[in-house]
Design a protein around this motif. Structure first.
Motif, PDB file in Angstrom:
ATOM      1  N   THR A   1       0.852  -1.192   0.000  1.00  0.00           N
ATOM      2  CA  THR A   1       0.000   0.000   0.000  1.00  0.00           C
ATOM      3  C   THR A   1       0.880   1.232   0.000  1.00  0.00           C
ATOM      4  N   ARG A   2       0.478   2.224  -0.779  1.00  0.00           N
ATOM      5  CA  ARG A   2       1.187   3.501  -0.776  1.00  0.00           C
ATOM      6  C   ARG A   2       0.142   4.616  -0.811  1.00  0.00           C
ATOM      7  N   LEU A   3      -0.021   5.296   0.312  1.00  0.00           N
ATOM      8  CA  LEU A   3      -1.037   6.331   0.448  1.00  0.00           C
ATOM      9  C   LEU A   3      -0.393   7.695   0.651  1.00  0.00           C
ATOM     10  N   PRO A   4      -1.002   8.738   0.098  1.00  0.00           N
ATOM     11  CA  PRO A   4      -0.431  10.080   0.257  1.00  0.00           C
ATOM     12  C   PRO A   4      -0.753  10.681   1.618  1.00  0.00           C
ATOM     13  N   VAL A   5      -0.069  11.754   1.956  1.00  0.00           N
ATOM     14  CA  VAL A   5      -0.438  12.561   3.119  1.00  0.00           C
ATOM     15  C   VAL A   5      -1.843  13.115   2.879  1.00  0.00           C
ATOM     16  N   THR A   6      -2.691  13.071   3.899  1.00  0.00           N
ATOM     17  CA  THR A   6      -4.027  13.666   3.810  1.00  0.00           C
ATOM     18  C   THR A   6      -3.912  15.134   4.206  1.00  0.00           C
ATOM     19  N   VAL A   7      -4.257  16.030   3.264  1.00  0.00           N
ATOM     20  CA  VAL A   7      -4.034  17.460   3.453  1.00  0.00           C
ATOM     21  C   VAL A   7      -5.362  18.208   3.366  1.00  0.00           C
ATOM     22  N   ASN A   8      -5.693  18.912   4.434  1.00  0.00           N
ATOM     23  CA  ASN A   8      -6.877  19.776   4.439  1.00  0.00           C
ATOM     24  C   ASN A   8      -6.561  21.119   3.807  1.00  0.00           C
ATOM     25  N   ASP A   9      -7.404  21.540   2.882  1.00  0.00           N
ATOM     26  CA  ASP A   9      -7.276  22.872   2.309  1.00  0.00           C
ATOM     27  C   ASP A   9      -7.654  23.900   3.376  1.00  0.00           C
ATOM     28  N   ALA A  10      -6.776  24.844   3.643  1.00  0.00           N
ATOM     29  CA  ALA A  10      -6.976  25.772   4.771  1.00  0.00           C
ATOM     30  C   ALA A  10      -8.211  26.642   4.591  1.00  0.00           C
ATOM     31  N   ALA A  11      -8.378  27.220   3.403  1.00  0.00           N
ATOM     32  CA  ALA A  11      -9.522  28.112   3.170  1.00  0.00           C
ATOM     33  C   ALA A  11     -10.827  27.329   3.227  1.00  0.00           C
ATOM     34  N   ALA A  12     -10.845  26.157   2.612  1.00  0.00           N
ATOM     35  CA  ALA A  12     -12.060  25.347   2.623  1.00  0.00           C
ATOM     36  C   ALA A  12     -12.393  24.875   4.033  1.00  0.00           C
ATOM     37  N   LEU A  13     -11.366  24.538   4.806  1.00  0.00           N
ATOM     38  CA  LEU A  13     -11.612  24.092   6.174  1.00  0.00           C
ATOM     39  C   LEU A  13     -12.151  25.235   7.030  1.00  0.00           C
ATOM     40  N   ASP A  14     -11.654  26.442   6.823  1.00  0.00           N
ATOM     41  CA  ASP A  14     -12.188  27.597   7.551  1.00  0.00           C
ATOM     42  C   ASP A  14     -13.685  27.747   7.314  1.00  0.00           C
ATOM     43  N   LYS A  15     -14.078  27.625   6.047  1.00  0.00           N
ATOM     44  CA  LYS A  15     -15.494  27.756   5.697  1.00  0.00           C
ATOM     45  C   LYS A  15     -16.324  26.661   6.358  1.00  0.00           C
ATOM     46  N   THR A  16     -15.812  25.455   6.344  1.00  0.00           N
ATOM     47  CA  THR A  16     -16.524  24.330   6.947  1.00  0.00           C
ATOM     48  C   THR A  16     -16.612  24.479   8.458  1.00  0.00           C
ATOM     49  N   CYS A  17     -15.532  24.920   9.078  1.00  0.00           N
ATOM     50  CA  CYS A  17     -15.510  25.028  10.541  1.00  0.00           C
ATOM     51  C   CYS A  17     -16.441  26.109  11.062  1.00  0.00           C
ATOM     52  N   VAL A  18     -16.680  27.138  10.280  1.00  0.00           N
ATOM     53  CA  VAL A  18     -17.684  28.148  10.679  1.00  0.00           C
ATOM     54  C   VAL A  18     -19.030  27.469  10.883  1.00  0.00           C
ATOM     55  N   ALA A  19     -19.396  26.605   9.933  1.00  0.00           N
ATOM     56  CA  ALA A  19     -20.670  25.896  10.041  1.00  0.00           C
ATOM     57  C   ALA A  19     -20.672  24.914  11.204  1.00  0.00           C
ATOM     58  N   LEU A  20     -19.538  24.238  11.428  1.00  0.00           N
ATOM     59  CA  LEU A  20     -19.467  23.288  12.538  1.00  0.00           C
ATOM     60  C   LEU A  20     -19.575  23.995  13.880  1.00  0.00           C
ATOM     61  N   ARG A  21     -18.951  25.167  14.003  1.00  0.00           N
ATOM     62  CA  ARG A  21     -19.059  25.929  15.257  1.00  0.00           C
ATOM     63  C   ARG A  21     -20.491  26.396  15.490  1.00  0.00           C
ATOM     64  N   ASP A  22     -21.149  26.816  14.416  1.00  0.00           N
ATOM     65  CA  ASP A  22     -22.545  27.241  14.547  1.00  0.00           C
ATOM     66  C   ASP A  22     -23.427  26.077  15.003  1.00  0.00           C
TER      67      ASP A  22
END
Length: 416
Positions: free
Chosen positions: A302-323
Motif C-alpha cells: 500500500t502507498r497512500l499520500p499525506v491527507t491534506v486539508n485545504d486551509a480556506a475550505a476548512l475555515d469555511k466548513t468550521c464556521v458551520a461546525l461551530r454554529d
C-alpha cells in the motif's frame, strides 16, 4: 418551516437499529456486498439516484436540487480482520468465508455509513433550504488503501460530476459532541511493505548447516527501530511498525524464509524517501550479514499520500461546525499518524478536501481518563478489539456535523 436540527433529529430516529445491524455484520475490503445493498436501498427510498458497483462494491447516491455547487460526501464501508471483544449485545460473530478469520468494525466505518445515510435523509427532507447537487460516495476498500483509486478508475467524476469540495469525517474515541481537525497535513502518508528474508532451512540440531531466517528477522526488527531514534531529526515525525512476523512450521525445523509486514508513516516526500531507503539498506545489510544466499524481497502493498486539508475550505466548513456544535466543541488537533485514501478523491477531482474527526466516546469516561493520565489504557482506540463508539448520541452528532458541513457548501434555496 422545520429547522435543520429537527430534520436531523427525525433522520436519526431509526438509525440506531440499523447501526447495530451493520456492526454485527461487518465485511472485509471489496466484499461489502450486504452493506452496499442496504446503502443502495436506503438511498433510493430517500429519492436519490443510486448507482451500485462503482469501483467494485462502491455505491454512489446523487440528488440534484436546482442550480448550485456539486458537493461530495464520502463514507468508507469496510471492516477489519479483528476478533471483537467489546461484549456488546450486537458484537460481531462474523468470519471471513475464505480464511475463517474473525471480522469486526474496529475502525468505525459502520458509524460512517450510518451518519452519511442520516445526512442524506436530512438533506432530502430540507430541499427547501439548499440548492445544488449532493454526491454521496460510499467507498469500499479503505482499509487496504485501494478503494478511492478504484472508484476514480471506474470513472467516478466523469460519470457523476466533479465536486466543488470533498467532505469526509471519521469517528475517533474523543468526547462525543466534539470535532477535531487542522489545516494542512492532518494524516500521514503510509507505505505498507512485505519483506521476505530468504534463509536456508534444515534440521534444528544442525543450525551451522543453515541460514536461520528467524534470527535474521529478529536482528532486522531490532535494527529497524534505530531509523526513527538515530536517523530522523527530532523535529520530524515518522513511525515504523513491524505489524506481522511469520516464519516456520515446527520447532525442530529451521525455516527457509521469514516474512515481515511493515507500516511506515511520514509527513513529507523527502522524509518518506529517506525512511524507505533506510529500511531497504538495513534489510539488505542484515541479510548479507547473516550470509543469506539470496537478497531479500521487498514488496510494496500500500502507498497512500499525506491527507491534506485545504486551509480556506476548512475555515469555511468550521464556521458551520461551530454554529452547529458550539465554538468550544470544535478543536484544533496536531497531525495524526494514521493514514487515509480519501485524499485521492480530492486530488482526482481537483477539489479541496475537508476532513475532520468526530467524537464517539463517553464524555465522562474521557474526562476521567484524561485527569488520571490513563487515556491510552482506558479509552480503546480505533483498530482495537475493544473499540466501540456509543451508538447514541454519536449517530446524532455525526449526522449533525456532516449535514452542517454539507449545507455550508450547498447554495441557498431562493424563495419560489
Amino acid at each position: 418551516m422545520p429547522s435543520i436540527n429537527s430534520r436531523v433529529a427525525r433522520a436519526t430516529a431509526d438509525l440506531t437499529e440499523l447501526y447495530r445491524d451493520l456492526h454485527a455484520h461487518p465485511e472485509l475490503s471489496f466484499a461489502e456486498h450486504r452493506t452496499a445493498a442496504i446503502v443502495a436501498q436506503r438511498a433510493k427510498s430517500l429519492g436519490y439516484e443510486v448507482t451500485e458497483g462503482v469501483g467494485g462494491t462502491g455505491v454512489v447516491a446523487r440528488l440534484a436540487n436546482g442550480p448550485g455547487p456539486l458537493v461530495a460526501l464520502r463514507a468508507d464501508m469496510d471492516a477489519l480482520p479483528v476478533l471483537e471483544q467489546t461484549g456488546l449485545p450486537y458484537a460481531s460473530l462474523a468470519t471471513d468465508p475464505d480464511s475463517g478469520r474473525p471480522i469486526m468494525h474496529a475502525c468505525g466505518h459502520d458509524m460512517h455509513v450510518i451518519c452519511l445515510l442520516g445526512t442524506l435523509e436530512a438533506l432530502a427532507s430540507a430541499r427547501d433550504q439548499w440548492s445544488g447537487t449532493v454526491l454521496a460516495v460510499f467507498q469500499p476498500g479503505e482499509e487496504v488503501g485501494r478503494g478511492a483509486q478504484a472508484m476514480v478508475d471506474d470513472g467516478l467524476f466523469e460519470r457523476f460530476g466533479t465536486p466543488e469540495v470533498v467532505l469526509a469525517q471519521h469517528v475517533l474515541p474523543i468526547a462525543v459532541g466534539t470535532v477535531a481537525t487542522r489545516p494542512g497535513a492532518i494524516l500521514s502518508a503510509n507505505d505498507s511493505l512485505l519483506i521476505t528474508l530468504h534463509g536456508r532451512g534444515g534440521h534444528s540440531s544442525r543450525p551451522e548447516a543453515t541460514v536461520d531466517p528467524i534470527v535474521m528477522a529478529a536482528a532486522t526488527v531490532m535494527r529497524l527501530q534505530t531509523i526513527v531514534s538515530r536517523e530522523i531529526a527530532t523535529t520530524d515525525q515518522a513511525v515504523i511498525t513491524v505489524g506481522t512476523l511469520h516464519a516456520g512450521t515446527k520447532e525442530n525445523i529451521i525455516a527457509d524464509e521469514a516474512q515481515l509486514g511493515l507500516s511506515i508513516r511520514t509527513y513529507s516526500p523527502e522524509l518518506r524517501d529517506k525512511v524507505l531507503e533506510a529500511v531497504r539498506r538495513i534489510v539488505r545489510a542484515e541479510a548479507e550479514a547473516a550470509g543469506a544466499d539470496r537478497a531479500p524481497t521487498i514488496e510494496t502493498l500500500t502507498r497512500l499520500p499525506v491527507t491534506v486539508n485545504d486551509a480556506a475550505a476548512l475555515d469555511k466548513t468550521c464556521v458551520a461546525l461551530r454554529d452547529a456544535l458550539g465554538v468550544e466543541q470544535v478543536l484544533e488537533m496536531g497531525a495524526f499518524p494514521a493514514s487515509e485514501d480519501v485524499g485521492i478523491l480530492a486530488e482526482a477531482a481537483g477539489a479541496p478536501l475537508c476532513f475532520w474527526f468526530f467524537g464517539g466516546a463517553d464524555r465522562a469516561k474521557v474526562a476521567a481518563a484524561q485527569q488520571q493520565g490513563t487515556v491510552d489504557r482506558d479509552i480503546p482506540m480505533n483498530h482495537s478489539p475493544y473499540f466501540a463508539p456509543l451508538a447514541e448520541p454519536t449517530i446524532d452528532h455525526g449526522v449533525t456535523t456532516f449535514t452542517a458541513a454539507a449545507l455550508a457548501w450547498l447554495g441557498h434555496q431562493q424563495n419560489r
